[in-house]
Write a protein that holds these residues in place. Structure first.
Motif, PDB file in Angstrom:
ATOM      1  N   CYS A 227      54.242  77.498  26.794  1.00 23.69           N
ATOM      2  CA  CYS A 227      52.236  77.624  27.135  1.00 23.69           C
ATOM      3  C   CYS A 227      51.619  76.645  28.336  1.00 23.69           C
ATOM      4  O   CYS A 227      50.153  76.439  28.536  1.00 23.69           O
ATOM      5  CB  CYS A 227      51.498  77.510  25.601  1.00 23.69           C
ATOM      6  SG  CYS A 227      51.416  78.469  24.594  1.00 23.69           S
ATOM      7  N   VAL A 233      48.088  80.840  25.444  1.00 20.38           N
ATOM      8  CA  VAL A 233      47.475  80.187  23.813  1.00 20.38           C
ATOM      9  C   VAL A 233      48.372  81.931  23.067  1.00 20.38           C
ATOM     10  O   VAL A 233      48.734  82.186  23.656  1.00 20.38           O
ATOM     11  CB  VAL A 233      46.059  80.967  23.500  1.00 20.38           C
ATOM     12  CG1 VAL A 233      45.708  83.039  24.129  1.00 20.38           C
ATOM     13  CG2 VAL A 233      45.696  81.042  22.799  1.00 20.38           C
ATOM     14  N   HIS A 246      49.453  75.538  20.482  1.00 16.12           N
ATOM     15  CA  HIS A 246      48.872  76.233  20.609  1.00 16.12           C
ATOM     16  C   HIS A 246      48.434  77.417  20.283  1.00 16.12           C
ATOM     17  O   HIS A 246      47.933  78.519  20.985  1.00 16.12           O
ATOM     18  CB  HIS A 246      49.950  76.248  22.189  1.00 16.12           C
ATOM     19  CG  HIS A 246      49.385  75.647  23.351  1.00 16.12           C
ATOM     20  ND1 HIS A 246      51.351  74.451  23.345  1.00 16.12           N
ATOM     21  CD2 HIS A 246      49.563  75.215  24.322  1.00 16.12           C
ATOM     22  CE1 HIS A 246      50.837  73.609  24.512  1.00 16.12           C
ATOM     23  NE2 HIS A 246      49.697  74.011  25.241  1.00 16.12           N
ATOM     24  N   ASN A 329      45.070  73.805  30.187  1.00 20.99           N
ATOM     25  CA  ASN A 329      45.159  75.046  29.386  1.00 20.99           C
ATOM     26  C   ASN A 329      43.368  75.230  29.029  1.00 20.99           C
ATOM     27  O   ASN A 329      42.950  75.265  27.595  1.00 20.99           O
ATOM     28  CB  ASN A 329      45.973  74.745  27.920  1.00 20.99           C
ATOM     29  CG  ASN A 329      46.334  75.979  27.483  1.00 20.99           C
ATOM     30  OD1 ASN A 329      45.362  76.773  27.408  1.00 20.99           O
ATOM     31  ND2 ASN A 329      47.569  75.952  27.157  1.00 20.99           N
ATOM     32  N   LEU A 332      42.992  78.439  26.387  1.00 25.96           N
ATOM     33  CA  LEU A 332      43.447  77.685  25.043  1.00 25.96           C
ATOM     34  C   LEU A 332      42.176  77.495  23.945  1.00 25.96           C
ATOM     35  O   LEU A 332      41.464  77.690  23.628  1.00 25.96           O
ATOM     36  CB  LEU A 332      44.136  76.687  24.235  1.00 25.96           C
ATOM     37  CG  LEU A 332      44.376  76.118  23.470  1.00 25.96           C
ATOM     38  CD1 LEU A 332      44.203  77.411  22.408  1.00 25.96           C
ATOM     39  CD2 LEU A 332      45.673  75.096  23.454  1.00 25.96           C
ATOM     40  N   CYS A 335      39.353  80.096  23.717  1.00 26.34           N
ATOM     41  CA  CYS A 335      39.360  80.869  22.519  1.00 26.34           C
ATOM     42  C   CYS A 335      39.235  79.851  21.500  1.00 26.34           C
ATOM     43  O   CYS A 335      38.346  80.605  20.475  1.00 26.34           O
ATOM     44  CB  CYS A 335      41.621  80.746  22.600  1.00 26.34           C
ATOM     45  SG  CYS A 335      41.373  82.009  23.664  1.00 26.34           S
ATOM     46  N   ARG A 336      39.270  78.515  21.802  1.00 29.47           N
ATOM     47  CA  ARG A 336      39.079  77.517  20.084  1.00 29.47           C
ATOM     48  C   ARG A 336      37.442  77.617  19.977  1.00 29.47           C
ATOM     49  O   ARG A 336      37.120  77.679  18.763  1.00 29.47           O
ATOM     50  CB  ARG A 336      39.861  76.326  20.620  1.00 29.47           C
ATOM     51  CG  ARG A 336      41.552  76.493  19.566  1.00 29.47           C
ATOM     52  CD  ARG A 336      41.628  75.054  19.873  1.00 29.47           C
ATOM     53  NE  ARG A 336      43.141  74.783  19.959  1.00 29.47           N
ATOM     54  CZ  ARG A 336      43.705  73.954  20.119  1.00 29.47           C
ATOM     55  NH1 ARG A 336      43.518  73.253  21.143  1.00 29.47           N
ATOM     56  NH2 ARG A 336      45.346  74.024  19.475  1.00 29.47           N
TER      57      ARG A 336
END
Length: 583
Positions: A227, A233, A246, A329, A332, A335-336
């Motif tokens: 990752c 992710v 991750h 990243n 990720l 998405c968070r």
């Protein structure tokens, strides 16, 4: 000059044969295989030989395949023609020669009805083919997907694990038109083994984890390094078991009715693990899916499969950790951020399984294990995170109502000093309740029974059963059984078996007793916590959760039009419109 047939299943075979470089065909005469033979006889890619005797044809294929070191195709008509392939295919089986026998036939529905030239090819001897597949006549998108998958499986099996013969039973509708000048492109799936050249990996990468065996430190570390190197992710749920940095439980965001999968789609989704009950996150599939599993089988859960990597997950992740060059990243983080936006606006929920999850999921004792009944319980608890050192499971393999209570009891026998929790609905509980009388049941179990008096899944607002109104309760949701939410039935049963019993039928009642259920201190007896909820409130809670995210009015209208089109036209109709529009 004639071109390709209009029969889609034949087109799929020809396209995938060409993509795989399989060009030698030995054809025997007949009408039923005419769509295939006529389509390839004018295509300069193929070298076609004629052989009247199918027994000779099969042995010719053995000799040609052995000499060339590459696959050879056989094509025959209906009736007993395919029976004569038996001796030659037996030779190919024991010598591991890649011979692909395509036996043309009329539609399977005619088998067993005394229709001339129809024989049953659904079962073949064990030692004439490594794999036998029955293709459909392609009438819709589902048939096409089925056809693409089976032809890919068949062609890949020719060289897999040392190679050998393979059988495709090809039905025809006797189309007489050969005017398709350009062969359509159909989906190609390649299988990659550790000795093959690995395809390049780039863009946004997601790893979707289905139900997974317990992760070893080495497996977790391999995925973590992958990752970090590939802007990836890990999308997981309570059956995935992944606890790395991750990971993200994305169901709450992906489950929004206004969620547009294209907004968050990965360029490549890596699919590991087995069956998943996280239906919400399944919608967030990538533009292309790579399946990684030691079994090397084609598992096209997302209908976007491109590669199957037949190898341990650690080998796959180690390879791409070395080739990846990401320095941050961002995917990720995106998405968070998306998930946090939804979570920040989670409203107060009605008294329901979802409300119970919101109050208890994050407070389970450290190092405990929790099991979930399928569908409603697993779904609603997937919207909320568990503590880092709580493990979880659900019977998502067969995905049936039966056995989740028994599986939970079985798991609890492994460690009598560890607390095991179960969240289960009433139909599943009563279906499997006899296991509570087993003499091996220990004091380390705690059961949350959410009793709404029926299979509430089947009357949820988004379920087809909801359109039936009260009629759904009679048989679809099986309301009215097991004492119709009797306040004494389960209580007496549990107490007579030596359980402690507590109950609640409101938020206030829950608050008064739930601390006992969550206590990290070992109990003298097993504990059953029965919570009585209303099915209508269960549906309201789910609808509330799935409509946290609100779109701007213009976007909402656009989304509504898209959804209306899907409802009216169906998936096949929408895809057809897209093709007509050149999209």
């Amino acid at each position: 000059m004639r071109h390709y047939t209009t029969e889609k299943n034949v087109q799929v075979i020809i396209h995938l044969l060409k993509n795989s470089g399989i060009r030698h065909v030995i054809a025997s005469p007949g009408t039923t295989n005419m769509a295939f033979v006529v389509s390839i006889q004018s295509d300069p890619f193929f070298t076609v030989y004629s052989c009247v005797d199918e027994r000779s044809a099969a042995y010719m294929a053995c000799g040609l395949a052995a000499e060339l070191g590459e696959p050879v195709v056989l094509s025959c008509t209906g009736a007993t023609a395919s029976r004569n392939y038996g001796p030659g295919l037996t030779e190919a089986y024991y010598r591991k020669l890649p011979v692909l026998a395509i036996t043309s036939t009329q539609i399977q529905a005619k088998v067993g009805h005394h229709v001339a030239q129809i024989i049953d090819r659904s079962s073949i001897p064990n030692d004439i083919a490594k794999l036998s597949v029955q293709l459909p006549v392609v009438k819709d998108a589902d048939d096409l997907w089925d056809c693409e998958m089976k032809v890919n499986q068949a062609i890949l099996a020719l060289k897999r694990h040392g190679g050998g013969p393979v059988h495709i039973n090809l039905p025809t509708n006797y189309a007489r038109t050969f005017d398709v000048k350009t062969l359509p492109a159909y989906r190609v799936i390649d299988r990659i083994t550790p000795t093959d050249v690995f395809p390049p990996l780039s863009g946004k990468v997601a790893v979707f984890v289905g139900a997974h065996a317990t992760w070893s430190p080495a497996e977790t570390d391999a995925l973590e390094r992958f990752c970090a190197a590939n802007n990836a992710v890990v999308l997981c749920d309570h059956t995935s078991g992944y606890r790395g940095t991750h990971g993200i439980h994305f169901a709450l965001a992906a489950g929004q009715d206004m969620f547009d999968p294209a907004e968050m789609a990965a360029d490549v989704m890596i699919h590991i693990g087995e069956i998943s009950g996280d239906y919400d996150t399944l919608k967030a599939s990538g533009k292309q899916v790579w399946r990684v599993s030691p079994d090397g089988e084609i598992r096209d859960a997302f209908r976007k499969l491109r590669y199957v990597f037949e190898m341990p997950e650690t080998s796959f992740f180690a390879h791409y950790a070395e080739t990846g060059s990401a320095t941050e990243n961002s995917y990720l983080a995106t998405c968070r951020e998306k998930l946090q936006q939804v979570r920040a606006h989670l409203p107060e929920l009605p008294f329901s399984n979802a409300w119970l999850a919101s109050r208890m999921a994050h407070r389970l004792p450290e190092n405990a294990t929790i099991h979930f009944g399928i569908l409603n319980s697993l779904r609603t608890w997937n919207y909320f995170d568990l503590p880092p050192h709580v493990t979880s499971a659900s019977n998502v393999g067969g995905f049936g109502i039966d056995g989740c209570l028994s599986a939970f009891i079985g798991a609890s026998l492994a460690n009598k000093d560890k607390l095991y929790f179960l969240v289960i609905g009433d139909l599943a509980f009563f279906y499997d309740m006899n296991v509570l009388g087993n003499r091996h049941v220990g004091s380390n179990i705690r059961i949350l029974l959410v009793n709404n008096g029926k299979g509430t899944e089947f009357t949820q607002y988004a379920h087809p059963g909801s359109a039936l109104g009260e009629d759904a309760n009679v048989f679809v949701a099986a309301s009215g059984h097991f004492g119709t939410q009797s306040r004494s039935l389960v209580k007496n049963y549990a107490q007579n078996l030596g359980f402690d019993y507590i109950s609640a039928e409101s938020k206030e009642g829950f608050e008064a007793v739930h601390e006992r259920f969550l206590s990290p201190t070992a109990s003298a007896k097993p504990l059953l916590f029965e919570v009585f909820t209303d099915a209508d409130l269960e549906s309201d809670a789910l609808k509330t959760i799935k409509n946290i995210e609100k779109r701007p009015k213009a976007d909402a209208v656009k989304h509504g039009v898209k959804q209306l089109a899907k409802d009216m036209l169906g998936t096949d109709g929408v895809n057809m419109v897209k093709k007509l529009m050149g999209r």
